[in-house]
Design an enzyme around this catalytic site. Structure first.
Site, PDB file in Angstrom:
ATOM      1  N   CYS A 101      50.740  73.638  28.831  1.00 52.63           N
ATOM      2  CA  CYS A 101      51.294  72.284  28.747  1.00 52.63           C
ATOM      3  C   CYS A 101      52.800  72.387  28.915  1.00 52.63           C
ATOM      4  CB  CYS A 101      50.962  71.654  27.397  1.00 52.63           C
ATOM      5  SG  CYS A 101      51.334  69.888  27.356  1.00 52.63           S
ATOM      6  N   CYS A 103      55.121  70.118  27.343  1.00 45.76           N
ATOM      7  CA  CYS A 103      55.967  69.429  26.361  1.00 45.76           C
ATOM      8  C   CYS A 103      56.794  70.384  25.507  1.00 45.76           C
ATOM      9  CB  CYS A 103      55.144  68.488  25.494  1.00 45.76           C
ATOM     10  SG  CYS A 103      53.938  69.323  24.471  1.00 45.76           S
ATOM     11  N   CYS A 111      54.635  65.907  28.742  1.00 43.78           N
ATOM     12  CA  CYS A 111      53.719  66.991  29.122  1.00 43.78           C
ATOM     13  C   CYS A 111      53.671  67.221  30.629  1.00 43.78           C
ATOM     14  CB  CYS A 111      52.321  66.696  28.590  1.00 43.78           C
ATOM     15  SG  CYS A 111      52.275  66.474  26.806  1.00 43.78           S
ATOM     16  N   LYS A 176      41.524  64.245  24.128  1.00 40.63           N
ATOM     17  CA  LYS A 176      42.680  64.363  23.245  1.00 40.63           C
ATOM     18  C   LYS A 176      43.280  62.979  23.053  1.00 40.63           C
ATOM     19  CE  LYS A 176      47.272  66.335  22.842  1.00 40.63           C
ATOM     20  NZ  LYS A 176      48.194  67.365  23.301  1.00 40.63           N
ATOM     21  N   ARG A 198      52.709  59.327  24.604  1.00 35.32           N
ATOM     22  CA  ARG A 198      51.813  60.005  25.543  1.00 35.32           C
ATOM     23  C   ARG A 198      50.617  59.127  25.943  1.00 35.32           C
ATOM     24  NH1 ARG A 198      54.655  64.433  24.825  1.00 35.32           N
ATOM     25  NH2 ARG A 198      54.505  65.821  23.030  1.00 35.32           N
ATOM     26  N   GLU A 214      35.744  61.431  29.976  1.00 38.95           N
ATOM     27  CA  GLU A 214      36.777  62.469  30.140  1.00 38.95           C
ATOM     28  C   GLU A 214      36.145  63.864  30.084  1.00 38.95           C
ATOM     29  OE1 GLU A 214      39.843  62.302  30.922  1.00 38.95           O
ATOM     30  OE2 GLU A 214      40.612  60.349  30.346  1.00 38.95           O
ATOM     31  N   LYS A 229      40.160  66.521  20.027  1.00 36.97           N
ATOM     32  CA  LYS A 229      41.381  66.674  19.227  1.00 36.97           C
ATOM     33  C   LYS A 229      41.993  65.315  18.952  1.00 36.97           C
ATOM     34  CE  LYS A 229      46.049  68.298  19.751  1.00 36.97           C
ATOM     35  NZ  LYS A 229      47.047  68.750  20.683  1.00 36.97           N
ATOM     36  N   SER A 255      47.868  69.661  13.203  1.00 40.58           N
ATOM     37  CA  SER A 255      48.949  69.851  12.233  1.00 40.58           C
ATOM     38  C   SER A 255      48.978  68.781  11.150  1.00 40.58           C
ATOM     39  CB  SER A 255      50.291  69.908  12.970  1.00 40.58           C
ATOM     40  OG  SER A 255      50.514  68.725  13.710  1.00 40.58           O
ATOM     41  N   TYR A 294      45.083  75.770  11.349  1.00 41.86           N
ATOM     42  CA  TYR A 294      46.191  76.502  10.719  1.00 41.86           C
ATOM     43  C   TYR A 294      45.738  77.119   9.400  1.00 41.86           C
ATOM     44  CZ  TYR A 294      48.585  73.830  14.251  1.00 41.86           C
ATOM     45  OH  TYR A 294      48.942  73.294  15.453  1.00 41.86           O
TER      46      TYR A 294
END
Ligand code: PBG
Length: 305
Positions: A101, A103, A111, A176, A198, A214, A229, A255, A294
């Protein structure tokens, strides 16, 4: 014995942030326990990840310099390419997935390539393919385009095959959503868009039929693994994708989802360890094969390996 869903360390992917420079181990303020790491520290971290039995990492790059074209993203000497070589050298059995990507590399934080203040879809395809080829040349096992430009899976597949990288797989961020859960990541990567958002290339949160369209496009273009996501607010999307397609499905526990749990736990309002495991198992229950999180290291420890 009668549990229907199992979470195993084999399902986990751990994101890592490679930062240009030396001696860097900088905790992301909004993501306790997550660090920007220069390559030598990244290798140490990857060794620990492998020792915990986690099969794969997802690598992001934070370049020394950002520019309008995001040139570091397709330089063989770029931060991600350098990090991949070091990882494959030190921990060859750890699967290395690279984020493809722009970004993280562009000074405007979008992006792709801008034309007249808008992201130019087709101009971006060419540089995405170039970027993926440099990752493959460095030794990446899987490339993961996260931009959502139309046609990028096909362009990347073609680019990889033309350079002899038929065996490099594509994990596509197929559905996404352009939502609010990526804030802490953008702190970590300095990748917040400097204007606008975005929504011209990523999905609108209320849509699920569009997600299936998609995913179908990415499958037709040659995706090997498809991703939904974020994960937690999109468990229904994960389930619909799981039921409609037979490819492996990944889900990104992003995140913002991680940071909410950490913040709630810090305030003493929830039992963070317990809630984190409950979230991860719910993502599996929704139908995800792979969970990018994470919390992978904590989960691996809790799962007892
Ligand atoms: C790059 C990318 C982002 C994430 C993964 N790849 C940021 C974004 O789309 O702004 C977010 C991951 C996370 O929030 O944990 N496009």
């Amino acid at each position: 014995m009668v549990r229907e869903t199992k979470l195993s360390v084999d399902d986990l992917v751990y994101p890592l942030f490679a930062a240009a420079g030396k001696g860097i181990r900088r905790e992301v303020p909004s993501m306790p326990g997550v660090f920007n790491l220069s390559v030598e520290n990244l290798v140490k971290e990857a060794r620990e990840v492998a020792r915990l039995g986690i099969p794969a990492v997802l690598l992001f790059g934070i370049p020394a310099k950002k520019d309008p074209l995001g040139k570091d993203a397709y330089s063989d000497r770029g931060i991600v390419q350098t990090a991949v070589r070091a990882l494959k050298d030190a921990v060859p059995d750890l699967v290395v997935i690279t984020d493809v990507c722009f970004c993280e590399y562009t000074d405007h934080g979008h992006c792709g390539i801008l034309k007249g203040g808008e992201v130019d879809n087709d101009a971006t395809l060419e540089v995405l393919a170039r970027s993926a080829v440099t990752h493959a040349r460095a030794g990446a096992d899987i490339v993961a385009p996260s931009d959502m430009m139309d046609g990028r899976v096909g362009a990347i597949r073609k680019g990889l095959d033309a350079e002899g990288f038929q065996k490099v797989s594509i994990l596509s961020y197929a559905a996404k959503y352009a939502g609010g859960f990526y804030g802490p990541f953008r702190d970590a990567a300095g990748s917040a868009p400097s204007f606008g958002d975005r929504r011209s290339y990523q999905m609108d949160p209320p849509n699920v039929r569009e997600a299936l369209r998609e995913v179908a496009l990415d499958v037709a273009e040659g995706a090997d693994i498809v991703m939904v996501k974020p994960a937690l607010s999109y468990l229904d999307v994960i389930r619909r994708v799981r039921d409609a397609f037979d490819l492996p499905v990944a889900a990104y526990n992003v995140s913002g989802e991680y940071s909410m749990v950490k913040a709630g736990a810090k305030l003493g309002w929830i039992d963070g360890d317990r809630v984190m495991m409950e979230i991860l198992v719910s993502i599996r229950r929704a139908g995800a094969d792979l969970v990018i999180t994470y919390a992978a290291k904590e989960a691996a420890k809790a799962l007892g390996r």
